[in-house]
Enzyme design. Structure first.
Site, PDB file in Angstrom:
ATOM      1  CD  GLN A 140      -3.143  -0.475   0.110  1.00  0.00           C
ATOM      2  OE1 GLN A 140      -3.265   0.712  -0.158  1.00  0.00           O
ATOM      3  NE2 GLN A 140      -3.915  -1.403  -0.424  1.00  0.00           N
ATOM      4  CB  SER A 141       3.971   1.982  -1.828  1.00  0.00           C
ATOM      5  OG  SER A 141       4.846   3.063  -2.055  1.00  0.00           O
ATOM      6  CG  ASN A 142       0.703   6.691   1.011  1.00  0.00           C
ATOM      7  OD1 ASN A 142      -0.452   6.477   0.657  1.00  0.00           O
ATOM      8  ND2 ASN A 142       1.083   6.593   2.279  1.00  0.00           N
TER       9      ASN A 142
END
Length: 333
Positions: free
Chosen positions: A75-77
């Protein structure tokens, strides 16, 4: 310091605001708490990586890149924003997603995972936790070069001497705002993860002789390891900017008490902090970075760390998109 000597793209119109958290300050009964709203930066959903990408994408374009490759957690911004910046520049983007929690990747998950697809990522490479991510990205880059492409590799979090200049610029922006607001800030609290934001703010503050402590809340590493990362990146930044004074190791302040069981793992204090800011100030934090950082700041405040300070500032680095992948934790499931 002269940041104008380095190429830069612009993805945000104007500066991000600083707000006083009236309700939260009254509720906690400590110093006045202000928040720097870098969650309102440009690109899809905003967040601190936008500032870094302004310098990184400018460097990629200067090198003639037609593809950018970067990496991050599931879930990498950072991956979301790198993909968004690539779209703005009309170039392709490939992502390497690391399963830091085993078997955590879900092709049709919500949050950032959904946005990778919506934004049209060229290819996603899912790898197991603990592998050499830079080696994996270089391997992908080599394959692209063999096909006549011109790839540009961006490290995790955009945290190298080029990307971290975005937060040197942010430090200068904040100092100008403090002056205009007649605001004497006793400490700045920020997330300390891939180290670029922490190192950039610290280098900017020291380089401007502002003498404001920068408190980093680690969200993934022990204090000794994280402090070394921040210090070494600060040294590289100071050299790149030709500063007469670089941050010393004693200037690097890191607390590692709020990581919990590990990166992206839910903690009760994080859940409390995210709910508290939403219900007191109508501001959304994220469950991985700012939620744990806010939990750390609140705990330090309750234990008297900021006693004697009239005002403190929390640097909101964005990431609330990831909340939608953690709904089960908030509902107790």
């Amino acid at each position: 310091m002269n940041l104008c000597q380095f190429p830069r793209r612009r993805y945000t119109m104007g500066i991000t605001p600083i707000e006083k958290l009236e309700c939260l300050s009254a509720y906690l009964g400590g110093p006045n708490i202000y928040i720097k709203r870098d969650d309102l930066l440009g690109l899809a959903g905003g967040g601190n990586k936008t500032r870094k990408l302004e310098f990184l994408m400018a460097d990629a374009i200067a090198q003639g890149a037609d593809t950018v490759i970067t990496c991050g957690a599931i879930q990498s911004n950072h991956c979301r924003l790198t993909l968004a910046a690539a779209n703005k520049e009309g170039i392709a983007c490939q992502l390497v997603l690391e399963q830091r929690v085993p078997n955590s990747y879900e092709r049709y998950a919500s949050g950032n995972n959904f946005l990778y697809d919506l934004l049209g990522v060229e290819e996603v490479h899912v790898v197991e936790g603990g592998i050499d991510l830079m080696a994996k990205m270089e391997s992908i880059a080599d394959n692209l070069r063999a096909r006549g492409r011109k790839p540009y590799v961006i490290p995790g979090g955009g945290s190298n001497a080029i990307g971290s200049m975005g937060y040197v610029a942010c430090a200068q922006e904040m100092l100008h705002q403090f002056f205009e607001m007649d605001l004497n800030i006793g400490a700045i609290v920020c997330t300390s993860g891939s180290a670029g934001t922490h190192a950039g703010v610290l280098t900017g503050i020291v380089g401007n002789n502002a003498q404001i402590p920068v408190i980093g809340i680690s969200i993934n590493r022990k204090k000794e390891t994280q402090s070394k990362m921040v210090y070494e990146l600060s040294e590289k930044l100071a050299k790149k900017l030709n500063l007469k004074e670089a941050p010393a190791l004693k200037d690097v302040i890191v607390f590692d008490d709020y990581v919990g069981e590990g990166y992206s793992r839910v903690t009760d204090d994080m859940l409390e902090s995210v709910k508290l800011l939403a219900r007191k100030e109508a501001i959304l934090l994220d469950p991985v970075y700012t939620g744990k950082t806010m939990a750390g700041m609140i705990d330090l405040l309750r234990n008297g760390y900021f006693n004697g300070m009239k005002n403190i500032l929390f640097l909101h680095t964005g990431g609330s998109v990831a909340l939608f992948a953690y709904t089960g934790a908030f509902f107790g499931k």
